[in-house]
Design a protein around this motif. Structure first.
Motif, PDB file in Angstrom:
ATOM      1  N   UNK A  36       7.025  19.755 -27.271  1.00  0.00           N
ATOM      2  CA  UNK A  36       6.443  18.528 -27.830  1.00  0.00           C
ATOM      3  C   UNK A  36       5.184  18.839 -28.625  1.00  0.00           C
ATOM      4  N   UNK A  37       4.357  19.721 -28.083  1.00  0.00           N
ATOM      5  CA  UNK A  37       3.111  20.069 -28.769  1.00  0.00           C
ATOM      6  C   UNK A  37       3.398  20.782 -30.090  1.00  0.00           C
ATOM      7  N   UNK A  38       4.264  21.771 -30.060  1.00  0.00           N
ATOM      8  CA  UNK A  38       4.590  22.511 -31.282  1.00  0.00           C
ATOM      9  C   UNK A  38       5.196  21.598 -32.336  1.00  0.00           C
ATOM     10  N   UNK A  39       6.087  20.710 -31.893  1.00  0.00           N
ATOM     11  CA  UNK A  39       6.802  19.834 -32.815  1.00  0.00           C
ATOM     12  C   UNK A  39       5.870  18.802 -33.443  1.00  0.00           C
ATOM     13  N   UNK A  40       4.969  18.239 -32.640  1.00  0.00           N
ATOM     14  CA  UNK A  40       4.159  17.109 -33.095  1.00  0.00           C
ATOM     15  C   UNK A  40       2.788  17.489 -33.642  1.00  0.00           C
ATOM     16  N   UNK A  77      -2.558  12.468 -24.227  1.00  0.00           N
ATOM     17  CA  UNK A  77      -2.349  11.748 -25.485  1.00  0.00           C
ATOM     18  C   UNK A  77      -1.042  10.957 -25.481  1.00  0.00           C
ATOM     19  N   UNK A  78      -0.251  11.078 -24.416  1.00  0.00           N
ATOM     20  CA  UNK A  78       1.059  10.438 -24.355  1.00  0.00           C
ATOM     21  C   UNK A  78       1.027   9.194 -23.487  1.00  0.00           C
ATOM     22  N   UNK A  79       1.956   8.299 -23.733  1.00  0.00           N
ATOM     23  CA  UNK A  79       2.135   7.151 -22.863  1.00  0.00           C
ATOM     24  C   UNK A  79       2.692   7.624 -21.515  1.00  0.00           C
ATOM     25  N   UNK A  80       2.280   7.027 -20.406  1.00  0.00           N
ATOM     26  CA  UNK A  80       2.785   7.433 -19.089  1.00  0.00           C
ATOM     27  C   UNK A  80       4.313   7.409 -18.997  1.00  0.00           C
TER      28      UNK A  80
END
Length: 255
Positions: free
Chosen positions: A77-81, A232-235
């Protein structure tokens, strides 16, 4: 099925497990299909994930399709976003390549991608992380995830990683970490495998890292960002992807 799979994961040697998993994944993914959880790496959905762990198995964490764990999905997720890893031309070195990433990274046309490890059947180059056969400033990006906790002289390994990274290059060096612990703990007088697994998480781990891990990387020369990406993400997204809330991504850069 979950109990059987957990038993296999904890007893089969890793090289054989990698080969077996290519056959087992389609069956597992079909049997556990659903809509409650999503693996962000391949987008497939499941009614639950599988358990995984050594001393204290964690429930509902192993993706049936990619065999990714919480840390793999978080990193994806981190790499992609948050990075240009999937589009920018990079020369990449990947230590002990994770099966969830290996083929996907290999297929990326923008990457000059090399894998290395002492034992992994997925390694292009068999090498000791403390004595690497690469020239200074060879790579734009280095992934070295869940490796350093196995290395007795992790200082020497970190210096080698710094040496082969280009100026301006970056890397991600994930480790199992106890953020409640200020200082890293190691004790080589503990030799019983069961006792080591109980204390360190696995019998072949030589330490359990504390919060001082980041400062040790800084002492080598790296600029370190402690990325709490789940914050930084929604729960509901954290739960949907089955991520470990509060897990830190150690992003390093060489000035």
């Amino acid at each position: 099925m979950k109990k059987l799979f957990k038993s296999i994961l904890n007893t089969v040697p890793r090289p054989l497990l990698i080969k077996l998993s290519y056959l087992a994944r389609p069956i597992l993914a079909f049997a556990m299909r659903g809509s409650k959880y999503t693996d962000p790496i391949d987008g497939k959905q499941f009614k639950s994930f599988l358990p995984y762990g050594y001393e204290k198995p964690r429930d509902n964490v192993l993706s049936p399709s990619t065999l990714s764990l919480e840390r793999h999905r978080l990193l994806w997720c981190y790499l992609k976003n948050e990075t240009n890893f999937f589009t920018q031309p990079y020369k990449v070195l990947h230590f002990a390549p994770e099966q969830a990433f290996y083929k996907r990274f290999r297929r990326l046309k923008n990457l000059d991608y090399t894998t290395t490890d002492l034992n992994s059947p997925l390694a292009d180059v068999q090498a000791d992380i403390c004595n690497l056969p690469f020239e200074d400033a060879s790579f734009d990006v280095i992934f070295c995830n869940h490796v350093l906790e196995h290395i007795p002289d992790d200082t020497k390994a970190m210096r080698e990683l710094y040496r082969i990274l280009k100026s301006g290059g970056w890397g991600i060096f994930q480790i199992p970490q106890d953020l409640q612990r200020a200082n890293t703990f190691e004790d080589d007088t503990i030799t019983d495998k069961k006792e080591r697994a109980k204390i360190f998480g696995q019998y072949d781990h030589v330490r359990i890292y504390g919060r001082d891990y980041f400062d040790k990387l800084r002492s080598i020369g790296f600029v370190v960002e402690e990325v709490d990406y789940t914050a930084t993400m929604k729960p509901e997204t954290v739960e949907k992807y089955r991520l470990a809330k509060g897990e830190i991504i150690p992003l390093v850069q060489k000035p």
